[in-house]
Design an enzyme around this catalytic site. Sequence first.
Site, PDB file in Angstrom:
ATOM      1  N   PRO A  65      36.468  44.505  45.380  1.00  0.00           N
ATOM      2  CA  PRO A  65      35.941  45.625  44.600  1.00  0.00           C
ATOM      3  C   PRO A  65      34.428  45.565  44.415  1.00  0.00           C
ATOM      4  O   PRO A  65      33.847  44.510  44.192  1.00  0.00           O
ATOM      5  CB  PRO A  65      36.667  45.486  43.259  1.00  0.00           C
ATOM      6  CG  PRO A  65      37.962  44.853  43.626  1.00  0.00           C
ATOM      7  CD  PRO A  65      37.622  43.880  44.721  1.00  0.00           C
ATOM      8  N   CYS A  66      33.817  46.749  44.513  1.00  0.00           N
ATOM      9  CA  CYS A  66      32.358  46.809  44.508  1.00  0.00           C
ATOM     10  C   CYS A  66      31.824  47.732  43.416  1.00  0.00           C
ATOM     11  O   CYS A  66      30.677  48.140  43.458  1.00  0.00           O
ATOM     12  CB  CYS A  66      31.868  47.307  45.871  1.00  0.00           C
ATOM     13  SG  CYS A  66      32.614  48.887  46.361  1.00  0.00           S
ATOM     14  N   GLN A  67      32.652  48.081  42.449  1.00  0.00           N
ATOM     15  CA  GLN A  67      32.219  49.062  41.452  1.00  0.00           C
ATOM     16  C   GLN A  67      30.958  48.636  40.705  1.00  0.00           C
ATOM     17  O   GLN A  67      30.163  49.453  40.289  1.00  0.00           O
ATOM     18  CB  GLN A  67      33.337  49.329  40.439  1.00  0.00           C
ATOM     19  CG  GLN A  67      34.387  50.310  40.948  1.00  0.00           C
ATOM     20  CD  GLN A  67      35.424  49.644  41.814  1.00  0.00           C
ATOM     21  OE1 GLN A  67      35.227  48.540  42.315  1.00  0.00           O
ATOM     22  NE2 GLN A  67      36.551  50.307  42.026  1.00  0.00           N
ATOM     23  N   SER A  80      28.082  49.515  43.149  1.00  0.00           N
ATOM     24  CA  SER A  80      28.382  50.627  44.044  1.00  0.00           C
ATOM     25  C   SER A  80      27.192  51.559  44.168  1.00  0.00           C
ATOM     26  O   SER A  80      26.365  51.672  43.256  1.00  0.00           O
ATOM     27  CB  SER A  80      29.582  51.402  43.507  1.00  0.00           C
ATOM     28  OG  SER A  80      29.748  52.598  44.216  1.00  0.00           O
TER      29      SER A  80
END
Length: 575
Positions: A83-85, A88
């Site tokens: 996950p890159c939130q 992002s």
Amino acid sequence: MPKHHIKVVELFAGVGGFRIGLEGASDAYDTIWNNQWEPSTQHQDASLVYQARFGIKGHSNKDINLVPTKEIPDHDLLVGGFPCQDYSVAATLSRSGGIEGKKGVLWWQIYRILEEKGDKRPKYLFFENVDRLLNSPATQRGRDFAIILASLADLGYVVEWRIINAADYGMPQRRRRTYIVGYLKNSVVANKVEKMEDWVEFDGVMAQAFPFKVNEGTQSEFDIKGTIQEVSAKFNKGEKDSPFGNAGIMINRHVCSVDAIPVYDGTCQMLGDIIVDEDFVPEEFFISEEELPRWQYEKGAKKINRVSKEGFEYVFSEGGMAFPDFLDKPSRTMITGEGGSSPSRFKHVVKTPSGRYRRLIPLEMERLNMFPDNHTYHPDVSDGRRAFLMGNALVCGIIQEVGRSLYRFIYDEAPVSTKPIYIQRNTRPVLTLDLFSNENNELVCNKPKKTYQLDTSKRLLIGLVKKDNEDYFLTEESSKLYYTGNVETFPSTIALNKLYYFMPHIKGKGVRDLYLIKIVRIGSKTEIHPNLIDEKAPRLVFELEFLESLPKYKMIHLNFQQAFTDTFLGRVFKV
């Protein structure tokens, strides 16, 4: 079962982009376990799609934080778009929490699994993340990536990386992502690394998959020193720029990196190449004349007076965007907010031949990421959620090329796949396949196209297709394998290095379909038919990419043993 077997575990699986890409690279890749869990979401759309396409065997729809390592089977390759939130492109870098943020800590679940596997940890790793990972966070450029590299080095991995824009290599979307590949020390691939800079520029897995030239003056070498805590606190402290180039390798915490300039001269796909005929587009995707001014405003340049929370007045400004989107260029990057009918600066809008404006349908979004058509279709998943899933997804074509390259390095032979990326994975059918069975009119074919320029001066090989293989060459698919007879029977007067195009000759029909020759190599039919014991003799294998067809078959006289003709494209194919 193929003669080679690479057991894959897929984390943060989404709707299976890694799996599609790897299966498209080689039949050796076998995803034996996968995990997909979307936190704070009751309706697990991605998990539903994944199970519908690949089945429930080995699928885990559970928070990875709660999955004991002992429940994850031993494997050869660990993959995932973690996950890159927190960093992002949808948020400004200065506001991102980096690896210390809420979702960034999921990197440590990867670390936990690798560490707890001990002597049975996978020999190979393949991860994907946003491009700004190498510059995150804004207060300490490159720290997050340094932590990842240092932690993998401490686990015994050699790591290389590249930031790749899919459109730079002929794919239909401008989507820049960081791709990380790791090799456990003493693995087959790690033992092939000799000179670090040569591996990055010429010899390595990433360089072989995606060639480039070095942006001169960007070469750098340095060490990542200290404990992980010290790296987190001190790495590149006070410096304006990240020390990491967009291509590099790390061994024992020593980093060698450069900035890469892509080199590519193959076929390309543009946004217009993946668009379907407007007669197939539901009415709700068209923009009404009443709504059009709102879309034009959102897409246009603007300056707006605003007041901050602290009471300071300032002018917010943004430049204009193309409206409608250019059909003769790769698309802009899709984001998770692509779906829905409300006007937005970031959603794609195309102009149809009839002059109407419309949004993209989910099938077109799938094509931009090179997924099979209708891959995300599910009765319980809305069109808006399908758009969200594609905004979160990766480009399958990138995974396929890296997977092919990795296979070659492991086994020193060409990979073969019977499941190219466009093949429908439909373990549990959810589509009504006889929907148009009573339709008498011919339906418009809405297959993706490619952009290229035919060169009539290039050499064309025409090869006879044996009777038992005619059906294979009569079906429309974007890639094929053509096996000659025994190598010794292939005409020695044909210069392989000059061949550029290929047309299969169907006995009694002639030639129609034109292919680009991508690779010519030595192989045997047992690659795809392992039970054919009598077919082990070495043959020339042509790996082909479909370009287009003549309006009808054209009879051609075959010269060499009535099986081959070596000529020029211009002699057969009138452009």
